[in-house]
Write an enzyme that holds these catalytic residues in place. Structure first.
Site, mmCIF file in Angstrom:
data_model
loop_
_atom_site.group_PDB
_atom_site.id
_atom_site.type_symbol
_atom_site.label_atom_id
_atom_site.label_comp_id
_atom_site.label_asym_id
_atom_site.label_seq_id
_atom_site.Cartn_x
_atom_site.Cartn_y
_atom_site.Cartn_z
ATOM 1 N NE ARG A 76 -3.849 2.033 2.598
ATOM 2 C CZ ARG A 76 -3.788 2.960 3.546
ATOM 3 N NH1 ARG A 76 -2.773 2.971 4.412
ATOM 4 N NH2 ARG A 76 -4.712 3.896 3.641
ATOM 5 C CG ASN A 153 -4.591 7.147 5.589
ATOM 6 O OD1 ASN A 153 -4.549 5.930 5.683
ATOM 7 N ND2 ASN A 153 -4.249 7.949 6.584
ATOM 8 C CD GLU A 154 -5.779 6.566 9.704
ATOM 9 O OE1 GLU A 154 -5.578 7.648 10.304
ATOM 10 O OE2 GLU A 154 -5.125 5.524 9.944
ATOM 11 C CG HIS A 220 -6.493 2.106 8.976
ATOM 12 N ND1 HIS A 220 -6.001 3.334 8.593
ATOM 13 C CD2 HIS A 220 -6.680 1.400 7.831
ATOM 14 C CE1 HIS A 220 -5.894 3.363 7.265
ATOM 15 N NE2 HIS A 220 -6.308 2.207 6.787
ATOM 16 C CE1 TYR A 222 -1.400 1.353 13.584
ATOM 17 C CE2 TYR A 222 -3.279 2.440 12.580
ATOM 18 C CZ TYR A 222 -1.998 1.936 12.487
ATOM 19 O OH TYR A 222 -1.303 2.014 11.307
ATOM 20 C CD GLU A 249 -2.575 3.117 8.057
ATOM 21 O OE1 GLU A 249 -2.444 3.393 9.287
ATOM 22 O OE2 GLU A 249 -2.611 3.973 7.169
ATOM 23 C CD1 TRP A 278 2.555 2.853 10.292
ATOM 24 C CD2 TRP A 278 1.478 3.118 8.350
ATOM 25 N NE1 TRP A 278 2.871 4.097 9.810
ATOM 26 C CE2 TRP A 278 2.217 4.283 8.609
ATOM 27 C CE3 TRP A 278 0.719 3.052 7.181
ATOM 28 C CZ2 TRP A 278 2.218 5.370 7.752
ATOM 29 C CZ3 TRP A 278 0.725 4.140 6.337
ATOM 30 C CH2 TRP A 278 1.464 5.290 6.630
#
Length: 453
Positions: A76, A153-154, A220, A222, A249, A278
């Site tokens: 990516r 992105n995001e 994503h 996290y 990610e 990531w």
């Protein structure tokens, strides 16, 4: 009779001269239920990493070669649309795609300027990202077999995230109207982590708005995804809904919490879901620990790099090259049948109880703060298998359940009953699964009870 023979010979000559085209052949990647198919009609599961090309363009040539050498099938690539960082030109995008293809890597291209729109003052809108893609369309046309277009992105922070559905739908519609036939990937709001479940709850509508039905969703993972229950519930709901999702990610640590990377990897593998770690190298601002290699040197894998590339369910063990590069079709299917129970973390939590001689047991662990808590409940079958379970928890006075994952809750105060969902009700004897709930008020202190459904 002679005329009939000549006619038959002509028909036979036509079928010999004109090859039959596979029903699965396509211009590029397509979506089939939860699966992503390459242009040859073969299932493709992303196994790769992110690379920050727009900030480190001189590192890209070596980075892509090294990423491939370590076993990845996808990269990516971070691009810029011109709002926050200097836009990558069409010529530069062409160069990136050429290098991806030379290294037999599928290229997911994303515009990073949209990150945190609504909270980050300099962030671009999704509409501005679409304008960028249209401006560099010459680099993308004809590359549908090798490129997936990740719009932005995001694209929302935590402020105004409910606007994501309309903005994303409009962006997809505009790209299709402009003639883009690529598979389109869309990131979740809430800085990619969708803790408000805006993407999860509106994904079906967004997918239906794509006239080509060729949209892939990207979460994503996290700090929001720091328990097995949260991970398996989120990914499991897309599986149940029949919609394609990838973990676009994720990391092994983050400033907002400690993601459960073992469960992310195990669940992605069991459900045939792609993942992209990531990131290759070059992180700053206090998150240097997310570098997979030190100083772009493939010979210096960090602990995170070792885990992602060489660990259980990692890239080396599970990656299969896309068949569009001309290799043999993988003999090991990249999409596997999900297990009957939610895969536990590689290291079971200390609250795991021994197999019970009763029907089932439930053990709760709580993370609390002033005025609220998150509870994770581990359900373990006894000496016989279960086809369904329910757990009852008695909450203190003034406590209320506000959110539940990997279970259905009946009631929100007093005695609350939690029942399994479709993918975690069947447990072999001694097997376990987890669910969780969030609440306000004092955290529960009594041991919940478990029974067969």
């Amino acid at each position: 009779m002679r005329r009939l023979l000549l006619l038959a010979l002509a028909v036979l000559t036509f079928f010999v001269a004109v090859p039959l085209v596979s029903a699965n052949a396509a211009a590029g990647f397509t979506v089939s239920g939860t699966r992503i198919l390459d242009a040859n009609g073969n299932a493709f599961v992303m196994r790769g990493v992110n690379h920050a090309h727009t900030w480190y363009p001189t590192r890209t040539t070596q980075a892509l070669a090294d990423i491939k050498a370590l076993g990845a099938n996808t990269v990516r690539v971070v691009l810029a649309g011109g709002q926050r960082w200097t836009a990558n030109s069409a010529a530069d995008v062409t160069n990136v795609i050429t290098q991806c293809r030379a290294n037999r890597l599928i290229c997911v291209l994303e515009v990073h300027d949209t990150t945190g729109y609504g909270e980050e003052s300099a962030a671009a809108t999704l509409d501005q990202a679409v304008t960028y893609w249209i401006n560099v369309k010459s680099a993308l046309a004809g590359q549908e077999r090798y490129v997936i277009l990740n719009i932005g992105n995001e694209p929302y922070g935590n402020t105004g995230a409910t606007a994501w559905t309309t903005a994303t739908t409009n962006a997809i519609t505009r790209l299709r109207a402009a003639g883009f036939e690529h598979s389109i990937m869309v990131d979740a709001p809430n800085w990619g982590q969708d803790w408000q479940f805006v993407m999860r709850d509106n994904a079906a509508a967004v997918f239906a708005a794509d006239p080509q039905r060729n949209t892939i969703f990207s979460i994503h993972m996290y700090g929001v995804f720091d328990t097995a229950a949260e991970i398996t519930d989120y990914l499991g709901r897309f599986r149940t809904a029949g919609l394609p999702i990838v973990v676009g990610e994720f990391g092994h640590n983050h400033s907002d919490g400690n993601p459960d990377e073992d469960t992310i990897l195990a669940t992605a593998q069991s459900l045939g879901i792609g993942y992209l770690g990531w990131s290759w190298s070059g992180n700053g601002g206090g998150v240097e620990y997310l570098d997979l290699v030190t100083n772009f040197d493939a010979n210096q894998l960090t602990s995170w790099g070792q885990r992602l590339f060489n660990g259980a369910n990692g890239i080396k063990a599970t990656s299969r090259e896309a068949s569009v590069f001309g290799g043999a079709t993988p003999t090991t299917p990249p999409v596997t049948t999900p297990p009957a129970t939610t895969p536990p973390p590689t290291t079971p939590p200390p609250t795991t109880p021994p197999p019970s001689s009763g029907v089932c047991t439930a053990v709760v662990s709580v993370n609390s703060w002033g005025g609220g808590f998150v509870a994770t409940v581990r359900v373990t079958a006894g000496s016989a298998a279960l086809t369904g379970w329910n757990v009852s928890a008695v909450l203190p006075s003034g406590t209320a359940v506000t959110n539940t994952w990997s279970a259905q809750a009946t009631g929100s105060t007093g005695t609350v009953r939690f029942t399994n969902v479709s993918y975690n009700g069947t447990l072999a004897a001694g097997a376990s699964t987890e669910f969780g709930f969030q609440g306000t008020g004092a955290s529960p202190t009594t041991t919940p009870t478990c029974a067969a459904a």
